[in-house]
Enzyme design. Structure first.
Site, short mmCIF file in Angstrom:
data_model
loop_
_atom_site.label_atom_id
_atom_site.label_comp_id
_atom_site.label_asym_id
_atom_site.label_seq_id
_atom_site.Cartn_x
_atom_site.Cartn_y
_atom_site.Cartn_z
N GLY A 157 37.44 40.54 37.95
CA GLY A 157 38.48 40.89 36.98
C GLY A 157 37.89 41.14 35.60
N ASP A 203 36.44 36.99 44.63
CA ASP A 203 37.57 37.82 44.19
C ASP A 203 38.13 38.56 45.40
OD1 ASP A 203 38.26 39.02 41.05
OD2 ASP A 203 39.20 39.97 42.80
N ASN A 204 39.45 38.72 45.43
CA ASN A 204 40.04 39.49 46.55
C ASN A 204 40.43 40.91 46.11
OD1 ASN A 204 42.26 39.05 44.97
ND2 ASN A 204 43.57 38.25 46.60
N VAL A 240 41.31 33.09 47.23
CA VAL A 240 41.18 31.65 46.96
C VAL A 240 42.47 30.85 47.25
CG1 VAL A 240 39.31 31.96 45.30
CG2 VAL A 240 41.68 31.81 44.48
N TYR A 294 35.11 26.77 51.15
CA TYR A 294 33.96 25.91 51.37
C TYR A 294 32.69 26.65 50.98
CZ TYR A 294 30.36 22.97 53.19
OH TYR A 294 29.24 22.19 53.26
N LYS A 322 51.01 31.47 44.21
CA LYS A 322 50.07 30.85 45.17
C LYS A 322 48.68 30.67 44.57
CE LYS A 322 50.29 32.31 49.58
NZ LYS A 322 50.43 33.33 50.65
N ALA A 346 41.58 28.46 33.63
CA ALA A 346 42.04 29.52 32.73
C ALA A 346 43.56 29.44 32.61
CB ALA A 346 41.63 30.88 33.27
N TYR A 381 54.49 33.29 36.49
CA TYR A 381 53.17 33.13 35.84
C TYR A 381 53.17 31.85 35.00
CZ TYR A 381 49.13 34.61 32.95
OH TYR A 381 47.91 34.71 32.30
N ARG A 401 49.18 46.12 30.29
CA ARG A 401 49.19 45.34 29.06
C ARG A 401 49.14 46.27 27.86
NH1 ARG A 401 45.11 40.48 30.84
NH2 ARG A 401 44.30 42.01 32.30
P1 NAD Z 1 42.50 40.36 35.78
O1 NAD Z 1 43.71 40.73 36.52
O2 NAD Z 1 41.60 41.43 35.27
O3 NAD Z 1 41.59 39.36 36.63
C1 NAD Z 1 42.10 38.49 37.58
C2 NAD Z 1 41.19 38.56 38.81
O4 NAD Z 1 41.64 37.60 39.79
C3 NAD Z 1 41.23 39.93 39.48
O5 NAD Z 1 39.92 40.41 39.71
C4 NAD Z 1 41.95 39.66 40.81
O6 NAD Z 1 41.56 40.54 41.84
C5 NAD Z 1 41.57 38.22 41.05
N1 NAD Z 1 42.45 37.53 41.99
C6 NAD Z 1 43.81 37.47 41.97
N2 NAD Z 1 44.25 36.74 43.01
C7 NAD Z 1 43.16 36.29 43.66
C8 NAD Z 1 42.96 35.49 44.82
N3 NAD Z 1 43.99 34.98 45.49
N4 NAD Z 1 41.70 35.24 45.25
C9 NAD Z 1 40.64 35.74 44.56
N5 NAD Z 1 40.77 36.51 43.47
C10 NAD Z 1 42.01 36.79 43.03
O7 NAD Z 1 42.98 39.42 34.56
P2 NAD Z 1 42.16 38.79 33.35
O8 NAD Z 1 42.76 39.30 32.11
O9 NAD Z 1 40.71 38.94 33.59
O10 NAD Z 1 42.58 37.25 33.50
C11 NAD Z 1 41.71 36.30 34.08
C12 NAD Z 1 42.29 34.90 33.93
O11 NAD Z 1 42.50 34.61 32.54
C13 NAD Z 1 43.66 34.74 34.62
O12 NAD Z 1 43.73 33.44 35.18
C14 NAD Z 1 44.64 34.87 33.47
O13 NAD Z 1 45.84 34.19 33.73
C15 NAD Z 1 43.86 34.25 32.33
N6 NAD Z 1 44.33 34.74 31.03
C16 NAD Z 1 44.02 36.00 30.59
C17 NAD Z 1 44.50 36.44 29.35
C18 NAD Z 1 44.15 37.79 28.79
O14 NAD Z 1 44.65 38.13 27.70
N7 NAD Z 1 43.33 38.62 29.41
C19 NAD Z 1 45.32 35.61 28.58
C20 NAD Z 1 45.65 34.35 29.10
C21 NAD Z 1 45.14 33.92 30.31
N1 UDP Z 2 54.33 46.10 24.93
C1 UDP Z 2 54.76 47.29 24.38
N2 UDP Z 2 54.42 48.46 25.01
C2 UDP Z 2 53.65 48.50 26.13
C3 UDP Z 2 53.21 47.27 26.68
C4 UDP Z 2 53.56 46.09 26.06
O1 UDP Z 2 55.46 47.32 23.34
O2 UDP Z 2 53.36 49.60 26.62
C5 UDP Z 2 54.66 44.84 24.23
C6 UDP Z 2 55.29 43.78 25.10
O3 UDP Z 2 56.70 43.94 25.15
C7 UDP Z 2 54.88 42.50 24.38
C8 UDP Z 2 53.52 42.86 23.78
O4 UDP Z 2 53.45 44.27 23.77
O5 UDP Z 2 55.79 42.21 23.33
C9 UDP Z 2 52.34 42.30 24.57
O6 UDP Z 2 52.51 42.66 25.93
P1 UDP Z 2 51.42 42.46 27.05
O7 UDP Z 2 52.01 42.97 28.32
O8 UDP Z 2 50.12 43.02 26.62
O9 UDP Z 2 51.18 40.87 27.13
P2 UDP Z 2 52.06 39.56 26.90
O10 UDP Z 2 51.59 39.03 25.60
O11 UDP Z 2 53.52 39.91 26.85
O12 UDP Z 2 51.70 38.72 28.06
#
Ligand code: NAD
Ligand code: UDP
Length: 314
Positions: free
Chosen positions: A10, A31-32, A57, A62, A91, A114, A145, A186
């Site tokens: 990810g 990663d899946n 996951v 294991y 899940k 995370a 979430y 996003r």
């Molecule tokens: P992302 O979607 O790019 O990465 C998530 C990864 O998890 C993906 O590669 C996906 O394929 C993998 N995944 C999902 N389900 C799985 C499973 N069952 N088994 C194995 N792999 C699985 O998102 P990200 O932005 O990189 O976020 C990573 C982590 O950080 C997440 O836990 C997210 O909740 C947390 N987080 C991210 C942000 C952000 O702004 N990017 C903010 C808050 C929390």
């Molecule tokens: N948002 C937006 N236009 C877009 C995507 C998101 O105005 O095309 C807004 C969304 O409503 C939120 C903020 O941007 O208020 C951040 O959204 P995001 O999905 O990035 O993450 P969030 O903080 O809500 O998890």
């Protein structure tokens, strides 16, 4: 250290793989590919310190051999992704957390979870300190979430209290940068894609809602410190950039940085979209000496350049 990273393909997980390998650690990635891509880690294939398994996951995990550290980052993170996969999201941050914590117990490994600013829901306290309990709608569309993350935090603390596991929780605030999917939904990838292709930028609502955006390199530095420093067992830290922006200002800034002719259009606001969000990072500053260093202008420039190259390469 021998480190297991879930969600390794990810956005954040792949940058963590890079960082831990650069520091000389051995990394095992799982990663899946639900929302990640092999492209994010393909540059690491062939590195003798990196092993990768396509694995879900939510199944029992294991691994042979010793393990020093587990970083549980697997989980869809974009609201569009987690609302498209509501049950899988629940899940991966319940069964996936249970399995990774069980593995940490078996191996005597340190554990980093995370979590997210979404545990604060639509907050009444601003900025949000770690001591704030949050305001989450438990049955709204985002609850899959938010509540899964809250459950995972509770489970992480239960393993810490009952089994003495060295756990750390990172409450991550909006983070952006290269390797986000162009269509992940996003706000930063949406606006950048729209700006560089000349399409209208879709601001949801009137754009007065706020977020605080952290560049990926800064976040990775914070996670790395949180993971390696001693004496943080059972602690929770906000990690994010405390500079707050309205979404409308973000749209204008991205148009400006991309040199785009795009207009801004206003569309419906998603249900339960938080109004304001800004981390109080006093604790991270004091305890791990961390604060973000990259300005939003610099971070967006790098991200726009990366998206441009990615779109040209197809
Ligand atoms: P992302 O979607 O790019 O990465 C998530 C990864 O998890 C993906 O590669 C996906 O394929 C993998 N995944 C999902 N389900 C799985 C499973 N069952 N088994 C194995 N792999 C699985 O998102 P990200 O932005 O990189 O976020 C990573 C982590 O950080 C997440 O836990 C997210 O909740 C947390 N987080 C991210 C942000 C952000 O702004 N990017 C903010 C808050 C929390
Ligand atoms: N948002 C937006 N236009 C877009 C995507 C998101 O105005 O095309 C807004 C969304 O409503 C939120 C903020 O941007 O208020 C951040 O959204 P995001 O999905 O990035 O993450 P969030 O903080 O809500 O998890």
């Amino acid at each position: 250290m021998r480190v297991l990273i879930t969600g390794a393909a990810g956005f954040i997980g792949s940058h963590l793989c890079d960082r831990f390998l650069r520091e000389g650690h051995e990394v095992i990635g799982l990663d899946n590919f639900l929302t990640g891509s092999p492209d994010n880690v393909s540059h690491l294939f062939g590195n003798p310190n990196f092993r990768f398994f396509k694995y879900d996951v939510t199944n029992f995990i294991y691994l042979e051999g010793e393990l020093d550290l587990i970083l549980h980052f697997a989980c869809p993170a974009s609201p569009v992704d987690y609302m498209n996969h509501p049950i899988h999201t629940m899940k991966v941050d319940s069964m996936g957390t249970l399995h990774t914590l069980g593995l940490a117990k078996l191996k005597g490994a340190r554990y980093v979870f995370a979590s997210t600013s979404e545990v604060y829901g639509n907050p009444e306290v601003h900025p949000q300190p770690e001591t704030y309990w949050g305001r989450v709608n438990p049955i709204g569309p985002r609850s899959v979430y938010d509540e899964a993350k809250r459950f995972s935090e509770a489970l992480t603390m239960a393993y810490h209290r009952e089994h003495g596991i060295d756990t750390r929780i990172a409450r991550i605030f909006n983070t952006y940068g290269p390797r986000m999917r162009v269509n992940d939904g996003r706000v930063v990838p949406n606006f950048i894609y729209q700006a560089i292709t000349g399409k209208p930028l879709t601001v949801y609502g009137d754009g007065s809602q706020t977020r605080s955006f952290c560049y990926i390199d800064d976040l990775v530095e914070g996670i790395y410190r949180l993971a390696i420093e001693e004496g943080l067992s059972g602690e929770v830290f906000n990690l994010g950039n405390p500079t707050e922006h309205t979404i409308l200002d973000l749209a204008k800034l991205i148009i400006d940085i991309a040199g785009s002719p795009s207009e801004i259009v206003f569309t419906d606001r998603p249900v339960d979209d938080p109004d304001r969000r800004k981390p109080d990072i006093t604790k991270a500053k004091k305890v791990i000496g961390w604060e973000p260093e990259t300005s939003i202008e610099e971070g967006l420039k790098r991200t726009v350049n990366w998206f441009r190259e990615k779109l040209v390469a197809g």
